[in-house]
Design a protein around this motif. Sequence first.
Motif, PDB file in Angstrom:
ATOM      1  N   ARG A   1       0.840  -1.216   0.000  1.00 55.63           N
ATOM      2  CA  ARG A   1       0.000   0.000   0.000  1.00 55.63           C
ATOM      3  C   ARG A   1       0.868   1.257   0.000  1.00 55.63           C
ATOM      4  NH1 ARG A   1      -3.184  -2.935   3.681  1.00 55.63           N
ATOM      5  NH2 ARG A   1      -2.186  -1.853   5.424  1.00 55.63           N
TER       6      ARG A   1
ATOM      7  N   ILE B   1       4.308   1.414  -7.589  1.00 58.01           N
ATOM      8  CA  ILE B   1       3.746   0.194  -8.151  1.00 58.01           C
ATOM      9  C   ILE B   1       2.243   0.326  -8.257  1.00 58.01           C
ATOM     10  CG2 ILE B   1       5.607  -1.234  -7.190  1.00 58.01           C
ATOM     11  CD1 ILE B   1       3.574  -2.245  -5.086  1.00 58.01           C
ATOM     12  N   ASP B   2       1.648  -0.578  -9.025  1.00 62.77           N
ATOM     13  CA  ASP B   2       0.200  -0.692  -9.128  1.00 62.77           C
ATOM     14  C   ASP B   2      -0.141  -2.145  -8.838  1.00 62.77           C
ATOM     15  OD1 ASP B   2      -2.437  -0.109  -9.548  1.00 62.77           O
ATOM     16  OD2 ASP B   2      -2.324  -0.296 -11.728  1.00 62.77           O
TER      17      ASP B   2
ATOM     18  N   GLY C   1      -2.610  -5.321  -8.722  1.00 58.82           N
ATOM     19  CA  GLY C   1      -3.816  -5.938  -9.249  1.00 58.82           C
ATOM     20  C   GLY C   1      -4.020  -7.287  -8.606  1.00 58.82           C
TER      21      GLY C   1
ATOM     22  N   VAL D   1       1.592  -7.402 -10.086  1.00 55.98           N
ATOM     23  CA  VAL D   1       2.184  -6.138  -9.663  1.00 55.98           C
ATOM     24  C   VAL D   1       2.802  -5.481 -10.893  1.00 55.98           C
ATOM     25  CG1 VAL D   1       3.916  -5.006  -8.228  1.00 55.98           C
ATOM     26  CG2 VAL D   1       2.688  -7.004  -7.343  1.00 55.98           C
ATOM     27  N   THR D   2       2.459  -4.236 -11.145  1.00 56.80           N
ATOM     28  CA  THR D   2       3.023  -3.474 -12.253  1.00 56.80           C
ATOM     29  C   THR D   2       3.944  -2.395 -11.694  1.00 56.80           C
ATOM     30  OG1 THR D   2       1.040  -3.835 -13.603  1.00 56.80           O
ATOM     31  CG2 THR D   2       2.510  -2.049 -14.268  1.00 56.80           C
TER      32      THR D   2
ATOM     33  N   GLN E   1       2.267   1.669  -3.443  1.00 59.96           N
ATOM     34  CA  GLN E   1       1.232   2.068  -4.396  1.00 59.96           C
ATOM     35  C   GLN E   1       0.828   3.518  -4.172  1.00 59.96           C
ATOM     36  OE1 GLN E   1      -2.070  -0.389  -6.326  1.00 59.96           O
ATOM     37  NE2 GLN E   1      -3.084   0.380  -4.498  1.00 59.96           N
ATOM     38  N   ASP E   2       0.690   3.926  -2.924  1.00 60.67           N
ATOM     39  CA  ASP E   2       0.326   5.309  -2.618  1.00 60.67           C
ATOM     40  C   ASP E   2       1.401   6.282  -3.113  1.00 60.67           C
ATOM     41  OD1 ASP E   2      -1.967   4.407  -1.439  1.00 60.67           O
ATOM     42  OD2 ASP E   2      -1.227   4.581   0.624  1.00 60.67           O
TER      43      ASP E   2
ATOM     44  N   GLY F   1       2.996   5.881  -5.826  1.00 64.95           N
ATOM     45  CA  GLY F   1       3.019   5.817  -7.283  1.00 64.95           C
ATOM     46  C   GLY F   1       4.130   4.954  -7.853  1.00 64.95           C
TER      47      GLY F   1
ATOM     48  N   ARG G   1       5.457   1.033 -11.855  1.00 65.04           N
ATOM     49  CA  ARG G   1       5.125   2.310 -12.486  1.00 65.04           C
ATOM     50  C   ARG G   1       6.310   3.276 -12.487  1.00 65.04           C
ATOM     51  NH1 ARG G   1       1.085   1.062 -15.669  1.00 65.04           N
ATOM     52  NH2 ARG G   1      -0.807   0.380 -14.590  1.00 65.04           N
TER      53      ARG G   1
END
Length: 252
Positions: free
Chosen positions: A205, A213-214, A216, A220-221, A208-209, A211, A223
């Motif tokens: 988290r 990784i993203d 799903g 995991v993408t 992701q917060d 920016g 970014r």
Amino acid sequence: MSLITRIVRSAADGDAAPPYASNRLLAALRPDALAALAPHLVLVDLPAEAVLFDAGDDVQHTYLPCGPTQVSLLVVTADGQEIETASIGLEGAIGGVVSAGFKPAYGRAVVRTPGHAFCIPTQKLEEVKTATPLIADMFDRYADVMIAQMMQLAACNALHPIEQRVGRWLLFAHDRAGDEPIRLTQETLAQMLGVQRTTISAVARTLQDAGVIDIGRGKVTIRDRAGLERRACECHDAVEAHFRRVLPKVET
């Protein structure tokens, strides 16, 4: 027992050239050395969570992962916990790297990211190495890189906080996956790093917060690769630098 999954293509198939460039050890071989090895290579499917060998098994086959395929070497504790001690992808090989004969595996090899791999009987690989010193030298150098990775991971697991360790793992996975999402569940990553799933969820988290990784479902993408590198420890870069010194002709 060693597992060979569905054969995708054998050396006898003539419909298309096997994708040797998808494994960087094979891609680095001179044409004459590759010609000595190629007739014995079979391209196989490696499904997620397939066990290639387990502790105590005679390692009868050697696998050279292709593309995003990723295999973890694990030590399994007495109470059944699995801790990752090395990760192998398109830059290397797993099983029978150093020698043939009955050399029982110390740990378990599990496919983490499914895909293809070239497979060769370990005994046949040993015969080719004996006849072709260039191939023997390359595998000896790769064995050195594997030891370096294990040493670095031992230090990393003892010294670095979990966010840096997650970053290190994702960098290695991103090297292999390229622009494709990394197929990975938080539960699997928690098992490999020896922490609670809730700990991985909190780190994910945070990333992701920010920016970086993203996340799903089971993917995991990456970014922001540069951002991930800043948040990771130095262990990824240290292993990659050693790889380039020992195997300068193999891209990483």
